[in-house]
Design an enzyme around this catalytic site. Structure first.
Site, PDB file in Angstrom:
ATOM      1  N   GLU A  90     -12.224   3.076  -5.234  1.00  0.00           N
ATOM      2  CA  GLU A  90     -12.582   2.539  -3.923  1.00  0.00           C
ATOM      3  C   GLU A  90     -13.922   3.125  -3.471  1.00  0.00           C
ATOM      4  O   GLU A  90     -14.137   4.329  -3.563  1.00  0.00           O
ATOM      5  CB  GLU A  90     -11.514   2.903  -2.890  1.00  0.00           C
ATOM      6  CG  GLU A  90     -10.169   2.263  -3.184  1.00  0.00           C
ATOM      7  CD  GLU A  90      -9.126   2.556  -2.115  1.00  0.00           C
ATOM      8  OE1 GLU A  90      -9.461   3.133  -1.052  1.00  0.00           O
ATOM      9  OE2 GLU A  90      -7.960   2.198  -2.332  1.00  0.00           O
ATOM     10  N   ASP A  92      -2.239   2.135  -6.145  1.00  0.00           N
ATOM     11  CA  ASP A  92      -1.727   3.311  -5.424  1.00  0.00           C
ATOM     12  C   ASP A  92      -0.958   2.879  -4.170  1.00  0.00           C
ATOM     13  O   ASP A  92      -0.421   3.717  -3.446  1.00  0.00           O
ATOM     14  CB  ASP A  92      -2.829   4.337  -5.120  1.00  0.00           C
ATOM     15  CG  ASP A  92      -3.950   3.782  -4.275  1.00  0.00           C
ATOM     16  OD1 ASP A  92      -3.904   2.599  -3.898  1.00  0.00           O
ATOM     17  OD2 ASP A  92      -4.902   4.549  -3.972  1.00  0.00           O
ATOM     18  N   SER A  93      -0.861   1.552  -3.950  1.00  0.00           N
ATOM     19  CA  SER A  93       0.057   1.030  -2.934  1.00  0.00           C
ATOM     20  C   SER A  93       1.486   1.489  -3.225  1.00  0.00           C
ATOM     21  O   SER A  93       2.346   1.429  -2.346  1.00  0.00           O
ATOM     22  CB  SER A  93      -0.004  -0.505  -2.906  1.00  0.00           C
ATOM     23  OG  SER A  93       0.180  -1.037  -4.196  1.00  0.00           O
ATOM     24  N   LYS A 134      -9.635   1.425 -11.336  1.00  0.00           N
ATOM     25  CA  LYS A 134     -10.164   0.922 -10.061  1.00  0.00           C
ATOM     26  C   LYS A 134     -10.488   2.096  -9.152  1.00  0.00           C
ATOM     27  O   LYS A 134      -9.673   3.009  -8.991  1.00  0.00           O
ATOM     28  CB  LYS A 134      -9.146  -0.017  -9.400  1.00  0.00           C
ATOM     29  CG  LYS A 134      -9.611  -0.520  -8.030  1.00  0.00           C
ATOM     30  CD  LYS A 134      -8.866  -1.769  -7.597  1.00  0.00           C
ATOM     31  CE  LYS A 134      -7.506  -1.545  -6.995  1.00  0.00           C
ATOM     32  NZ  LYS A 134      -7.500  -0.756  -5.744  1.00  0.00           N
ATOM     33  N   GLU A 170     -11.098  -6.444  -0.288  1.00  0.00           N
ATOM     34  CA  GLU A 170      -9.896  -6.458   0.560  1.00  0.00           C
ATOM     35  C   GLU A 170     -10.284  -6.681   2.022  1.00  0.00           C
ATOM     36  O   GLU A 170     -11.152  -5.973   2.558  1.00  0.00           O
ATOM     37  CB  GLU A 170      -9.141  -5.123   0.406  1.00  0.00           C
ATOM     38  CG  GLU A 170      -7.881  -5.064   1.263  1.00  0.00           C
ATOM     39  CD  GLU A 170      -6.930  -3.926   0.886  1.00  0.00           C
ATOM     40  OE1 GLU A 170      -7.147  -3.242  -0.136  1.00  0.00           O
ATOM     41  OE2 GLU A 170      -5.951  -3.732   1.629  1.00  0.00           O
ATOM     42  N   ASP A 190      -5.171   2.172 -10.585  1.00  0.00           N
ATOM     43  CA  ASP A 190      -5.927   2.810  -9.511  1.00  0.00           C
ATOM     44  C   ASP A 190      -6.173   4.274  -9.825  1.00  0.00           C
ATOM     45  O   ASP A 190      -5.272   4.985 -10.277  1.00  0.00           O
ATOM     46  CB  ASP A 190      -5.108   2.755  -8.206  1.00  0.00           C
ATOM     47  CG  ASP A 190      -5.578   1.657  -7.271  1.00  0.00           C
ATOM     48  OD1 ASP A 190      -6.772   1.317  -7.305  1.00  0.00           O
ATOM     49  OD2 ASP A 190      -4.736   1.150  -6.507  1.00  0.00           O
TER      50      ASP A 190
HETATM   51  O1  KIV Z   1      -3.128  -0.321  -4.387  1.00  0.00           O
HETATM   52  C1  KIV Z   1      -3.091  -1.549  -4.381  1.00  0.00           C
HETATM   53  O2  KIV Z   1      -2.057  -2.176  -4.587  1.00  0.00           O
HETATM   54  C2  KIV Z   1      -4.324  -2.260  -4.111  1.00  0.00           C
HETATM   55  C3  KIV Z   1      -4.197  -3.697  -3.700  1.00  0.00           C
HETATM   56  C4  KIV Z   1      -3.827  -3.777  -2.268  1.00  0.00           C
HETATM   57  C5  KIV Z   1      -5.426  -4.461  -3.983  1.00  0.00           C
HETATM   58  O3  KIV Z   1      -5.376  -1.709  -4.172  1.00  0.00           O
END
Ligand code: KIV
Length: 269
Positions: A120, A51-52, A118, A187, A90
């Protein structure tokens, strides 16, 4: 015969085997088919549709505005470009708040091509992790600095420096492993804590700003290419000393495998 045709696809089992054999693996983010193909051809074992993308593609100042529709679209693009890498997607902010919503959203990402989702969080995502694991959806738990909680954390700050916080993190990681998490992503934590977690857990640990001792390393693609507006301490621009993007990607994979990246200047104490 091309390298592409002889390379075997990465699976969750092959990642677990790499941990058992003390082998390092490389992970990078990608958001489209073109880069997914380049990463895959460079030998990147794991591609994260992170989600970056909210920050590096969409220009937001956090990952919070990213929607399920965004994640599904970019996951589908990456799936089309990839052949061999293992694909993690994510779950975006607030997309795993209730059981029904979690199952619908995780299923949508798996249908779009993800092989793992993924999430968090720490102990509070253990029941969600179990819910997904029991239904055959592999889970990567993301701990340490969790950008979706940036407003509670108060900034992009190293986590787990305080011994009590570090001990909590170890207990919560064990809880998530017991709940069925298959990978832990860490992280921005001190190198020593990342090493303890990697040694304590049976599952592979992927680090970003977590030092060189984790099983795998991940970086945001735009950071590796030196085109992000900010350069955190844990980032290395691999394009600077390479003649092309494919060479920079291969240099990253080699540096992760021979453990020359991350060096101490990219790690926290
Ligand atoms: O969203 C993302 O790219 C991430 C990385 C920074 C690990 O979670």
């Amino acid at each position: 015969m091309s390298l592409q045709s002889v390379r075997k696809s990465t699976t969750l089992n092959s990642l677990i085997r790499m941990k058992q054999q003390g082998e390092k693996f490389a992970c990078l983010t990608a958001y489209d088919a073109c880069f997914a193909r380049l990463l895959d051809e460079a030998g990147v074992e794991v591609i994260l549709v992170g989600d970056s993308l909210g920050m590096v593609l969409q220009g937001h100042d956090s990952t919070l505005p990213v929607t399920m529709a965004d994640m599904i679209y970019h996951m589908q693009c990456v799936k089309r470009g990839n052949q061999n890498a293992f694909l993690i997607a994510d779950m975006p902010f607030m997309s795993y708040s209730s059981e029904a919503q979690t199952l619908d959203n995780a299923a949508a990402l798996m249908r779009a091509g993800a092989q793992m989702v993924k999430l968090e969080g720490g102990a509070w995502i253990s029941s969600t992790t179990r819910l997904l694991a029991e239904r055959g959806i592999p889970v990567c738990a993301h701990m340490g600095l969790t950008p979706q909680s940036i407003n509670r954390i108060g900034g992009y700050i190293v986590q787990g420096r305080d011994p009590r916080q570090a001990e909590n993190m170890i207990n919560e990681a064990l809880l998530l492993q017991d709940a069925g998490a298959n990978i832990l992503l860490l992280e921005c934590v001190p190198r020593s804590l990342a090493k303890t977690l990697t040694d304590t857990l049976n599952i592979p640990v992927i680090g970003i700003g977590a030092g060189p001792d984790t099983t795998g390393q991940v970086m945001v693609l735009h950071d590796l290419l030196g085109i992000s507006p900010i350069t955190p301490k844990f980032v290395k621009n691999f394009l600077r000393d390479s003649s092309s993007i494919p060479d920079a990607l291969k240099a990253y994979v080699s540096a992760v495998k021979d453990q020359s990246f991350p060096a101490s200047e990219h790690s926290f104490v």
